[in-house]
Design a protein around this motif. Structure first.
Motif, PDB file in Angstrom:
ATOM      1  N   LEU A  29      60.601   6.337  24.775  1.00 59.50           N
ATOM      2  CA  LEU A  29      60.225   7.145  23.610  1.00 59.50           C
ATOM      3  C   LEU A  29      60.712   6.517  22.309  1.00 59.50           C
ATOM      4  CD1 LEU A  29      60.855  10.674  25.100  1.00 59.50           C
ATOM      5  CD2 LEU A  29      58.648   9.613  24.610  1.00 59.50           C
ATOM      6  N   LYS A  30      61.787   5.783  22.372  1.00 59.99           N
ATOM      7  CA  LYS A  30      62.324   5.145  21.174  1.00 59.99           C
ATOM      8  C   LYS A  30      61.522   3.899  20.793  1.00 59.99           C
ATOM      9  CE  LYS A  30      66.900   4.603  19.794  1.00 59.99           C
ATOM     10  NZ  LYS A  30      68.286   4.196  20.083  1.00 59.99           N
ATOM     11  N   GLU A  32      58.650   2.767  22.513  1.00 55.71           N
ATOM     12  CA  GLU A  32      57.249   2.987  22.886  1.00 55.71           C
ATOM     13  C   GLU A  32      56.704   1.948  23.854  1.00 55.71           C
ATOM     14  OE1 GLU A  32      54.760   3.757  19.526  1.00 55.71           O
ATOM     15  OE2 GLU A  32      56.161   5.206  18.696  1.00 55.71           O
ATOM     16  N   ILE A  52      56.391  14.953  26.131  1.00 59.51           N
ATOM     17  CA  ILE A  52      55.370  14.814  25.092  1.00 59.51           C
ATOM     18  C   ILE A  52      54.511  16.076  25.041  1.00 59.51           C
ATOM     19  CG2 ILE A  52      53.411  13.439  24.310  1.00 59.51           C
ATOM     20  CD1 ILE A  52      54.771  11.026  25.633  1.00 59.51           C
ATOM     21  N   LYS A  78      62.240  12.159  16.716  1.00 62.75           N
ATOM     22  CA  LYS A  78      61.085  11.270  16.640  1.00 62.75           C
ATOM     23  C   LYS A  78      59.870  11.876  17.324  1.00 62.75           C
ATOM     24  CE  LYS A  78      59.269   6.792  17.851  1.00 62.75           C
ATOM     25  NZ  LYS A  78      59.500   5.488  18.423  1.00 62.75           N
ATOM     26  N   ILE A  79      60.034  12.410  18.538  1.00 60.89           N
ATOM     27  CA  ILE A  79      58.852  12.900  19.252  1.00 60.89           C
ATOM     28  C   ILE A  79      58.340  14.222  18.689  1.00 60.89           C
ATOM     29  CG2 ILE A  79      59.468  11.692  21.353  1.00 60.89           C
ATOM     30  CD1 ILE A  79      60.156  14.380  22.611  1.00 60.89           C
ATOM     31  N   ASP A  83      54.055  12.547  12.641  1.00 59.18           N
ATOM     32  CA  ASP A  83      53.288  11.311  12.824  1.00 59.18           C
ATOM     33  C   ASP A  83      53.217  10.911  14.295  1.00 59.18           C
ATOM     34  OD1 ASP A  83      56.021  10.849  12.739  1.00 59.18           O
ATOM     35  OD2 ASP A  83      55.789   8.774  12.095  1.00 59.18           O
ATOM     36  N   PHE A  84      54.269  11.187  15.070  1.00 60.84           N
ATOM     37  CA  PHE A  84      54.277  10.835  16.486  1.00 60.84           C
ATOM     38  C   PHE A  84      53.351  11.749  17.276  1.00 60.84           C
ATOM     39  CE2 PHE A  84      55.898  11.009  20.822  1.00 60.84           C
ATOM     40  CZ  PHE A  84      56.066   9.682  21.122  1.00 60.84           C
ATOM     41  N   ARG A  87      49.346  11.716  17.176  1.00 65.84           N
ATOM     42  CA  ARG A  87      48.634  10.719  17.981  1.00 65.84           C
ATOM     43  C   ARG A  87      48.196  11.283  19.327  1.00 65.84           C
ATOM     44  NH1 ARG A  87      53.053   6.054  17.135  1.00 65.84           N
ATOM     45  NH2 ARG A  87      53.522   6.736  19.220  1.00 65.84           N
ATOM     46  N   TYR A  95      49.762  10.236  28.851  1.00 69.51           N
ATOM     47  CA  TYR A  95      50.271   9.641  27.618  1.00 69.51           C
ATOM     48  C   TYR A  95      50.832   8.245  27.812  1.00 69.51           C
ATOM     49  CZ  TYR A  95      50.272  14.650  26.720  1.00 69.51           C
ATOM     50  OH  TYR A  95      49.918  15.964  26.626  1.00 69.51           O
ATOM     51  N   TYR A 119      49.959   2.599  21.820  1.00 66.50           N
ATOM     52  CA  TYR A 119      50.876   1.574  21.324  1.00 66.50           C
ATOM     53  C   TYR A 119      50.092   0.397  20.756  1.00 66.50           C
ATOM     54  CZ  TYR A 119      54.554  -1.924  21.196  1.00 66.50           C
ATOM     55  OH  TYR A 119      55.431  -2.882  20.785  1.00 66.50           O
TER      56      TYR A 119
END
Length: 132
Positions: A29-30, A32, A52, A78-79, A83-84, A87, A95, A119
Motif C-alpha cells: 500500500l505504501k 504500490e 481497499i 494514504k489509502i 486521490d488514492f 482510482r 485491486y 500502477y
C-alpha cells in the motif's frame, strides 16, 4: 482432513504469518508495487483487497478497523486519501495484479511482482549530458 481450512501456512507459525502479511500489506500500500514469492503474493492479494474496499467508505469505524489490522497511520492516511481511493471508486474488486517472474537464484523460488492495478511507473527524470 483439512475441511474448511483456508490459506497457506508459508512455513511459519500463526503469529509469524500474521506479521508477514501485515508487513507485506503495508509495503504494497505504501509503494504500490513489491516483489515477493508467488505463494506469498497469492495470499497477500486476499489480505489487502478488503482494506481497499473498506477505504471506499471513509468513516471513522472503517479507519479504526484498518488501523487496528495494519498498525501504520501513514498507510491508513494514504489509502483513505481522496486521490488514492478515487482510482478504485468504480471498481467492484480485483485491486491487485500478480505478474509471475523468473526464479530466484538462491533457492529457485518462483518470484512474482504484486502491484495495484492502476500502477504506473514513476516518470524518469532526464539525465543531463556532460559537455566538456
Amino acid at each position: 482432513m483439512r475441511h474448511n481450512v483456508a490459506g497457506r501456512r508459508l512455513g511459519r507459525g500463526s503469529n509469524q504469518r500474521k506479521a508477514l502479511m501485515k508487513d507485506l500489506a503495508i509495503a504494497l500500500l505504501k509503494f504500490e508495487r513489491i516483489e515477493t514469492t508467488l505463494p506469498k503474493a497469492k495470499e497477500l492479494r486476499s489480505f489487502v483487497e478488503p482494506f481497499i474496499t473498506l477505504a471506499k467508505k471513509d468513516t471513522v469505524a472503517n479507519r479504526r478497523l484498518v488501523l487496528s489490522r495494519l498498525g501504520n497511520k501513514e498507510v491508513v492516511q494514504k489509502i483513505f486519501g481522496s486521490d488514492f481511493i478515487s482510482r478504485f471508486q468504480n471498481r467492484p474488486g480485483g485491486y491487485t495484479r500478480i505478474i509471475k517472474g523468473s526464479h530466484r537464484l538462491g533457492d529457485a523460488a518462483d518470484i512474482a511482482l504484486v502491484e495495484l492495478v492502476d500502477y504506473t511507473l514513476p516518470a524518469e527524470t532526464p539525465k543531463e549530458e556532460k559537455t566538456d
